[in-house]
Design an enzyme around this catalytic site. Structure first.
Site: not given
Length: 389
Positions: A29, A77, A185, A251, A253, A331, A335, A337, A341
């Site tokens: 980005i 940082i 996360y 692949k 998932v 993963y 995991y 999910d 979204r």
């Protein structure tokens, strides 16, 4: 317009040149945002990052007209005393620094939490204490799962947009259980959002929070074994690109049933520029930035990418283009999910008059053309076995 002369904001006021401290400027980005700022505006950029490979073309000495408008500072940082000074030198700080690859949330949850919460704390603090504006990059993952995902599979309310369209000011943030480390996360990102918001409410910090919904395009992530670790697992676009370049099945998932919307990086950067240059309209807001018209399942994305890559590369599609794998296999343990979204665009449309333009077919063609031109030769070389002399 390179010098930005005569540019005005959405309310017709002349845009004054500012200095922007961009943390994570060397990433996907950041590199696109630096390009946009240097080529179309008069602003200066203090570019902070550990790597500068993706912005090397902007830092060439003496060859470019903006050499006085960008400075690169090689900084981690986590532990660098120069950070506060650089925030003070700027009018606006944009924080893009993050570990944001799903493969890491499971296997490196501590790094993920530190990177997205602990390491961002000083940035927020320095902006607040020095009365500097902050644009903080969050993620659409803060929404977690939709309310609809908790209904039975065939429940009619699953189809009701109010059960799956994600709104900045209304939708709850729903995560899986603690042992599902995938949410490390999203949870860290949500907590830093709450902290930024609280600094605004209690201490008057001028902030804007950006929630990107799958921004994709050239320079995204890396191709394993070429410009990234061979055992690395990038995000879905680069993962599938890697398979296509190597002529391997893509692949999927858990069957690739998750639904996502994808937006072209160049459309998304237009939105960020509007936030930068219209502080009166952007301050205090959280913005979804995505393209609800580009919604597909991950399986559909794989099928589209296979077709588009066959076209841009001139190579036929491989015989079995996809293969199903379990999330545990891909993963690792823990995991989980989010199911869908889909961003609601009401707030960004009202405040900044912004709408995405590029269709999924067009952005995939542009991106895969770049991937093919950039990587095809290197992949061929790496896969051809050296002959013993």
């Amino acid at each position: 317009m390179a010098n930005g002369a005569g540019r005005v904001d959405l309310d017709g006021r002349a845009i004054k040149p500012i200095t922007i401290c961009m943390i994570g400027a060397g990433g996907f980005i950041g590199s696109h945002l630096c390009e946009k700022l240097l080529t179309e505006t008069p602003h200066k950029v203090l570019a902070l990052d550990v790597y500068n490979d993706k912005i090397k073309h902007l830092l060439e000495p003496d060859t470019v007209e903006w050499k006085d408008r960008i400075q690169f500072h090689r900084i981690n940082i986590k532990h660098d005393s120069r950070l506060e000074g650089l925030v003070k030198m700027a009018d606006l700080t944009i924080n893009l620094a993050a570990i944001c690859t799903p493969a890491d949330y499971n296997t490196r949850p501590l790094d993920t939490i530190y990177s997205n919460f602990i390491d961002a704390l000083p940035v927020v603090k320095y902006c607040s204490e020095n009365n500097k504006r902050l644009i903080h990059f969050s993620t659409c993952e803060v929404y977690g799962k939709t309310i609809g995902s908790y209904l039975p599979k065939d429940h009619p309310l699953r189809q009701d947009p109010s059960f799956y369209v994600l709104k900045e000011d209304v939708s709850p943030c729903i995560f899986g259980s603690i042992e599902k480390q995938r949410w490390s996360y999203a949870c860290a990102k949500q907590l830093i959002e709450r902290l930024v918001y609280a600094e605004g409410a209690e201490n008057g910090l001028e902030f804007t929070i950006v929630r990107p919904f799958n921004w994709i395009g050239p320079r995204m992530d890396f191709i394993p074994g070429i410009d990234g670790p061979s055992e690395g697992v990038p995000r879905v676009l680069a993962c599938f690109s890697n398979n296509l370049l190597r002529r391997e099945p893509l692949k999927l998932v858990d069957g690739g049933e998750s639904q996502r919307t994808f937006i072209y990086i160049k459309d998304a950067i237009e939105a960020v520029l509007l936030m930068i240059e219209n502080p009166e309209r952007a301050n205090g807001h959280i913005f979804n930035v995505g393209n609800p018209n580009n919604e597909v399942t991950v399986r559909q994305l794989a099928e589209m990418m296979t077709k588009v890559y066959a076209k841009v590369s001139g190579e036929g599609a491989i015989e079995s283009p996809t293969v199903d794998v379990s999330s545990k296999e891909f993963y690792g343990e823990g995991y989980d999910d989010s199911d869908k979204r889909i961003p609601d665009m009401t707030i960004i449309n009202r405040q900044l008059g912004w709408n995405p333009k590029t269709s999924l077919w067009d952005l995939l063609e542009s991106t895969l053309t770049y991937q093919h031109m950039t990587y095809a030769e290197a992949v061929k070389k790496s896969t051809s076995k050296p002959v013993a002399s």
